[in-house]
Design a protein around this motif. Structure first.
Motif, PDB file in Angstrom:
ATOM      1  N   TYR B  35      -0.316  -6.111   8.813  1.00 56.49           N
ATOM      2  CA  TYR B  35      -0.660  -4.677   8.800  1.00 56.49           C
ATOM      3  C   TYR B  35      -0.343  -3.881  10.055  1.00 56.49           C
ATOM      4  O   TYR B  35      -0.633  -4.565  11.185  1.00 56.49           O
ATOM      5  CB  TYR B  35      -2.166  -4.477   8.100  1.00 56.49           C
ATOM      6  N   GLN B  37      -1.347  -0.602  11.828  1.00 52.44           N
ATOM      7  CA  GLN B  37      -2.525   0.609  11.882  1.00 52.44           C
ATOM      8  C   GLN B  37      -2.045   1.587  13.021  1.00 52.44           C
ATOM      9  O   GLN B  37      -2.509   1.375  14.282  1.00 52.44           O
ATOM     10  CB  GLN B  37      -3.950   0.074  11.834  1.00 52.44           C
ATOM     11  N   GLN B  41      -4.856   6.586  11.370  1.00 52.68           N
ATOM     12  CA  GLN B  41      -4.302   6.378   9.805  1.00 52.68           C
ATOM     13  C   GLN B  41      -4.964   4.964   9.243  1.00 52.68           C
ATOM     14  O   GLN B  41      -5.549   4.043  10.264  1.00 52.68           O
ATOM     15  CB  GLN B  41      -2.862   6.039   9.976  1.00 52.68           C
ATOM     16  N   GLY B  42      -5.111   4.665   8.188  1.00 55.54           N
ATOM     17  CA  GLY B  42      -5.330   3.483   7.578  1.00 55.54           C
ATOM     18  C   GLY B  42      -4.253   2.049   7.613  1.00 55.54           C
ATOM     19  O   GLY B  42      -3.246   2.858   7.944  1.00 55.54           O
ATOM     20  N   PRO B  43      -4.689   1.168   7.836  1.00 50.28           N
ATOM     21  CA  PRO B  43      -3.833   0.118   7.834  1.00 50.28           C
ATOM     22  C   PRO B  43      -2.697   0.152   6.724  1.00 50.28           C
ATOM     23  O   PRO B  43      -3.011   0.505   5.631  1.00 50.28           O
ATOM     24  CB  PRO B  43      -4.419  -1.296   7.746  1.00 50.28           C
TER      25      PRO B  43
END
Lengths: 110, 115
Positions: B35, B37, B41-43
């Protein structure tokens, strides 16, 4: 596409205060929903999850109920502690991966 | 049980340079994820492996990013050449199965700064 929206942070509370972090989602069907927590300097950890409508996930005093009518999965805790200070992420499962919200920073002072 | 190991912890490079990140998942976890990130922000999922096969790489910028999972265990993620917008934390996660019935376990991440 599917998405998750969380309330903007930071959230600043005093110890023993009540916590609510709002999370709403947009999705086709009824995906599994999750809350992850990220403590400073650490990786994300699963806090709780719910796999179907009306399910309540709970862990460490935190709770969240899967509400399909309002497409929400709000995180609550009755009495926060300084050690709860962290970033909280709401997420939904899409296929075999997760879609995360932007995260909400919680800061608890004594 | 040992967690998901990632290295390096931090990396600073100049734009147009190349960089590689390494991940060692929990023993026995068949599914591995990378992921990205970005700050604030979110992953966001980049790539998902099931054993040593790619399940989903639809959001991987393939003109500059590549990833492999040797023998279905360790994985490396490479960026070449890096851009300023690649500055982010790169998270590796693993799970026992694709359906996360037991949840993900995330590593602590590699923080990349491109200058």
């Amino acid at each position: 596409g599917n998405s998750v929206t969380q309330m903007e942070g930071p959230v600043t509370l005093s110890e023993e205060a009540f916590l609510t972090i709002n999370c709403t989602y947009t999705a086709t069907g009824y995906p599994s929903l999750f809350w992850y927590v990220q403590y400073p300097g650490e990786g994300l950890q699963l806090l709780l999850k719910a796999t179907k409508a009306d399910d309540k996930g709970s862990n460490k005093g935190f709770e969240a109920t899967y509400r399909k009518e309002t497409t929400s999965f709000h995180l609550e805790k009755g009495s926060v502690q300084v050690s709860d200070s962290a970033v909280y992420f709401c997420a939904l499962r899409e296929g075999t991966a997760l879609i995360f919200g932007k995260g909400t920073t919680l800061s608890v002072s004594s | 049980e040992a967690g998901v190991a990632q290295s390096p912890r931090y990396k600073i490079i100049e734009k147009r340079q190349s960089v590689a990140f390494w991940c060692n998942p929990i023993s026995g976890h068949a599914t591995l994820y990378w992921y990205q990130q970005i700050l604030g922000q979110g992953p966001k999922l980049l790539i998902q492996f099931q054993n040593n096969g790619v399940v989903d790489d639809s959001q991987l910028p393939k003109d500059r990013f590549s990833a492999e999972r040797l023998k279905g265990v360790d994985s490396t993620l490479k960026i070449q050449p890096a851009k300023l917008e690649d500055s982010a934390v790169y998270l590796c996660a693993s799970s026992l199965d694709r359906w996360q019935n037991y949840g993900y376990t995330f590593g602590s991440g590699t923080r990349l700064t491109v200058v």
